[in-house]
Design a protein around this motif. Sequence first.
Motif, PDB file in Angstrom:
ATOM      1  N   GLN A   8       1.007  -1.155   0.159  1.00  0.00           N
ATOM      2  CA  GLN A   8      -0.013   0.005  -0.207  1.00  0.00           C
ATOM      3  C   GLN A   8       0.812   1.509  -0.109  1.00  0.00           C
ATOM      4  OE1 GLN A   8      -3.168  -0.038   2.792  1.00  0.00           O
ATOM      5  NE2 GLN A   8      -3.464  -2.343   2.712  1.00  0.00           N
ATOM      6  N   LYS A   9       1.836   1.467   0.981  1.00  0.00           N
ATOM      7  CA  LYS A   9       2.626   2.633   1.190  1.00  0.00           C
ATOM      8  C   LYS A   9       3.355   2.442   2.452  1.00  0.00           C
ATOM      9  CE  LYS A   9      -0.240   5.724   3.937  1.00  0.00           C
ATOM     10  NZ  LYS A   9      -0.768   6.990   4.089  1.00  0.00           N
ATOM     11  N   PHE A  10       4.686   3.295   2.459  1.00  0.00           N
ATOM     12  CA  PHE A  10       5.631   2.968   3.588  1.00  0.00           C
ATOM     13  C   PHE A  10       5.557   4.208   4.480  1.00  0.00           C
ATOM     14  CE2 PHE A  10       9.583   4.296   5.527  1.00  0.00           C
ATOM     15  CZ  PHE A  10       9.939   3.251   6.018  1.00  0.00           C
ATOM     16  N   GLY A  11       5.182   3.393   5.790  1.00  0.00           N
ATOM     17  CA  GLY A  11       5.101   4.604   6.864  1.00  0.00           C
ATOM     18  C   GLY A  11       6.427   4.518   7.738  1.00  0.00           C
ATOM     19  N   GLU A  12       6.883   3.186   8.146  1.00  0.00           N
ATOM     20  CA  GLU A  12       7.749   2.898   8.832  1.00  0.00           C
ATOM     21  C   GLU A  12       7.938   1.635   8.926  1.00  0.00           C
ATOM     22  OE1 GLU A  12       8.049   3.647  13.278  1.00  0.00           O
ATOM     23  OE2 GLU A  12       5.786   3.100  13.545  1.00  0.00           O
ATOM     24  N   ILE A  13       9.503   0.933   9.344  1.00  0.00           N
ATOM     25  CA  ILE A  13       9.446  -0.395   9.711  1.00  0.00           C
ATOM     26  C   ILE A  13      10.141  -0.431  11.016  1.00  0.00           C
ATOM     27  CG2 ILE A  13      11.841  -0.147   8.496  1.00  0.00           C
ATOM     28  CD1 ILE A  13      11.178  -3.291   7.837  1.00  0.00           C
ATOM     29  N   TYR A  14       9.901  -1.453  11.630  1.00  0.00           N
ATOM     30  CA  TYR A  14      10.395  -1.494  13.076  1.00  0.00           C
ATOM     31  C   TYR A  14      10.441  -3.241  13.345  1.00  0.00           C
ATOM     32  CZ  TYR A  14       5.882  -2.148  15.217  1.00  0.00           C
ATOM     33  OH  TYR A  14       4.490  -2.667  15.280  1.00  0.00           O
ATOM     34  N   PHE A  15      11.157  -3.267  14.145  1.00  0.00           N
ATOM     35  CA  PHE A  15      11.353  -4.940  14.937  1.00  0.00           C
ATOM     36  C   PHE A  15      11.232  -4.895  16.178  1.00  0.00           C
ATOM     37  CE2 PHE A  15      14.316  -3.835  11.458  1.00  0.00           C
ATOM     38  CZ  PHE A  15      14.340  -4.771  10.595  1.00  0.00           C
ATOM     39  N   SER A  16      10.151  -6.072  16.403  1.00  0.00           N
ATOM     40  CA  SER A  16       9.606  -6.236  17.741  1.00  0.00           C
ATOM     41  C   SER A  16      10.328  -7.599  18.153  1.00  0.00           C
ATOM     42  CB  SER A  16       8.140  -6.200  17.916  1.00  0.00           C
ATOM     43  OG  SER A  16       7.800  -6.594  19.228  1.00  0.00           O
ATOM     44  N   CYS A  17      11.184  -7.633  19.204  1.00  0.00           N
ATOM     45  CA  CYS A  17      11.754  -8.768  19.700  1.00  0.00           C
ATOM     46  C   CYS A  17      11.057  -9.481  20.827  1.00  0.00           C
ATOM     47  CB  CYS A  17      13.289  -8.621  20.210  1.00  0.00           C
ATOM     48  SG  CYS A  17      14.006  -7.897  18.976  1.00  0.00           S
ATOM     49  N   ILE A  18      10.689 -10.777  20.881  1.00  0.00           N
ATOM     50  CA  ILE A  18       9.884 -11.329  22.102  1.00  0.00           C
ATOM     51  C   ILE A  18      10.690 -12.570  22.388  1.00  0.00           C
ATOM     52  CG2 ILE A  18       8.489 -12.314  20.394  1.00  0.00           C
ATOM     53  CD1 ILE A  18       6.148 -11.882  22.302  1.00  0.00           C
ATOM     54  N   TYR A  19      10.685 -12.615  23.851  1.00  0.00           N
ATOM     55  CA  TYR A  19      11.388 -13.798  24.433  1.00  0.00           C
ATOM     56  C   TYR A  19      10.251 -15.004  24.428  1.00  0.00           C
ATOM     57  CZ  TYR A  19      14.729 -10.763  26.586  1.00  0.00           C
ATOM     58  OH  TYR A  19      15.873  -9.981  26.625  1.00  0.00           O
ATOM     59  N   PRO A  20      10.718 -16.118  24.415  1.00  0.00           N
ATOM     60  CA  PRO A  20       9.705 -17.363  24.555  1.00  0.00           C
ATOM     61  C   PRO A  20       8.818 -17.324  25.701  1.00  0.00           C
ATOM     62  CG  PRO A  20      12.214 -18.159  24.057  1.00  0.00           C
ATOM     63  CD  PRO A  20      12.249 -16.436  24.546  1.00  0.00           C
ATOM     64  N   GLN A  21       7.721 -17.742  25.391  1.00  0.00           N
ATOM     65  CA  GLN A  21       6.390 -17.467  26.524  1.00  0.00           C
ATOM     66  C   GLN A  21       5.953 -16.235  26.705  1.00  0.00           C
ATOM     67  OE1 GLN A  21       4.851 -20.481  26.582  1.00  0.00           O
ATOM     68  NE2 GLN A  21       6.815 -20.886  25.262  1.00  0.00           N
ATOM     69  N   ALA A  22       6.615 -15.145  26.391  1.00  0.00           N
ATOM     70  CA  ALA A  22       6.155 -13.885  26.530  1.00  0.00           C
ATOM     71  C   ALA A  22       5.097 -13.281  25.587  1.00  0.00           C
ATOM     72  CB  ALA A  22       7.405 -12.852  26.463  1.00  0.00           C
ATOM     73  N   ILE A  23       3.989 -12.484  25.985  1.00  0.00           N
ATOM     74  CA  ILE A  23       3.077 -12.306  25.038  1.00  0.00           C
ATOM     75  C   ILE A  23       2.923 -10.676  25.103  1.00  0.00           C
ATOM     76  CG2 ILE A  23       0.498 -12.122  25.210  1.00  0.00           C
ATOM     77  CD1 ILE A  23       0.599 -14.631  26.945  1.00  0.00           C
ATOM     78  N   LYS A  24       2.713 -10.346  23.726  1.00  0.00           N
ATOM     79  CA  LYS A  24       2.806  -8.790  23.298  1.00  0.00           C
ATOM     80  C   LYS A  24       1.313  -8.765  22.677  1.00  0.00           C
ATOM     81  CE  LYS A  24       7.428  -7.484  22.885  1.00  0.00           C
ATOM     82  NZ  LYS A  24       8.369  -6.749  22.023  1.00  0.00           N
ATOM     83  N   ALA A  25       0.234  -8.434  23.423  1.00  0.00           N
ATOM     84  CA  ALA A  25      -1.241  -8.202  22.893  1.00  0.00           C
ATOM     85  C   ALA A  25      -1.969  -7.233  24.018  1.00  0.00           C
ATOM     86  CB  ALA A  25      -1.824  -9.680  23.019  1.00  0.00           C
ATOM     87  N   TRP A  26      -3.051  -7.183  23.503  1.00  0.00           N
ATOM     88  CA  TRP A  26      -3.835  -6.924  22.182  1.00  0.00           C
ATOM     89  C   TRP A  26      -3.551  -5.480  21.844  1.00  0.00           C
ATOM     90  CZ3 TRP A  26      -5.390 -11.272  20.066  1.00  0.00           C
ATOM     91  CH2 TRP A  26      -5.806 -12.305  20.636  1.00  0.00           C
ATOM     92  N   HIS A  27      -3.705  -5.254  20.659  1.00  0.00           N
ATOM     93  CA  HIS A  27      -3.952  -3.792  20.052  1.00  0.00           C
ATOM     94  C   HIS A  27      -4.431  -3.681  18.673  1.00  0.00           C
ATOM     95  CE1 HIS A  27       0.064  -4.784  18.015  1.00  0.00           C
ATOM     96  NE2 HIS A  27      -0.355  -4.031  16.939  1.00  0.00           N
ATOM     97  N   ILE A  28      -5.011  -2.566  18.573  1.00  0.00           N
ATOM     98  CA  ILE A  28      -5.560  -2.485  17.020  1.00  0.00           C
ATOM     99  C   ILE A  28      -5.101  -0.946  16.700  1.00  0.00           C
ATOM    100  CG2 ILE A  28      -7.671  -3.704  17.284  1.00  0.00           C
ATOM    101  CD1 ILE A  28      -9.175  -0.962  17.634  1.00  0.00           C
TER     102      ILE A  28
END
Length: 155
Positions: free
Chosen positions: A38-58
């Motif tokens: 579609q278009k470019f806004g930004e790129i980033y990297f999210s690092c997550i450890y085993p069994q960790a949870i990053k949620a919820w978002h919209i």
Amino acid sequence: MTTNKDIIDGVQIIPLRQIPDERGKIMHMLRSDAPHFQKFGEIYFSCIYPQAIKAWHIHKEMTLNYAVVVGSIKFVLYDDREPSPTRGQLMEIFLGEANYSLVVVPPLVWNGFKGIGDKMAVVANCATLAHRGDEIERLDPFSPKIPYKWDIKHG
């Protein structure tokens, strides 16, 4: 693995190409000439450890383009959009080295992920907008608003 009947309206799963050779490999993610770009806004990297949870978002306006370049995650989406034909549907997909794919997440679809396996996972997101705090909404990973349990499912 997700089947076509399980896909939330507007979500796309695109298998990605890897080109290995004796030096290593190239991992494609997103090109400006791809039909789903579609278009470019930004790129980033999210690092997550085993069994960790990053949620919820919209995101209210942003489309997400996720690919897991190292490790593995359980990626979960929930459709709570009023006019959507898949409203109330959950979608779970395992992404990473064994399933290298791009997942395109349209605005207003709840999403989050859990690190699985035995090493930190690196999730790349090439978003259509640069991050803005007024454009995102968050919920606790265990909120009753989303009918999902992050536990391992045995059997």
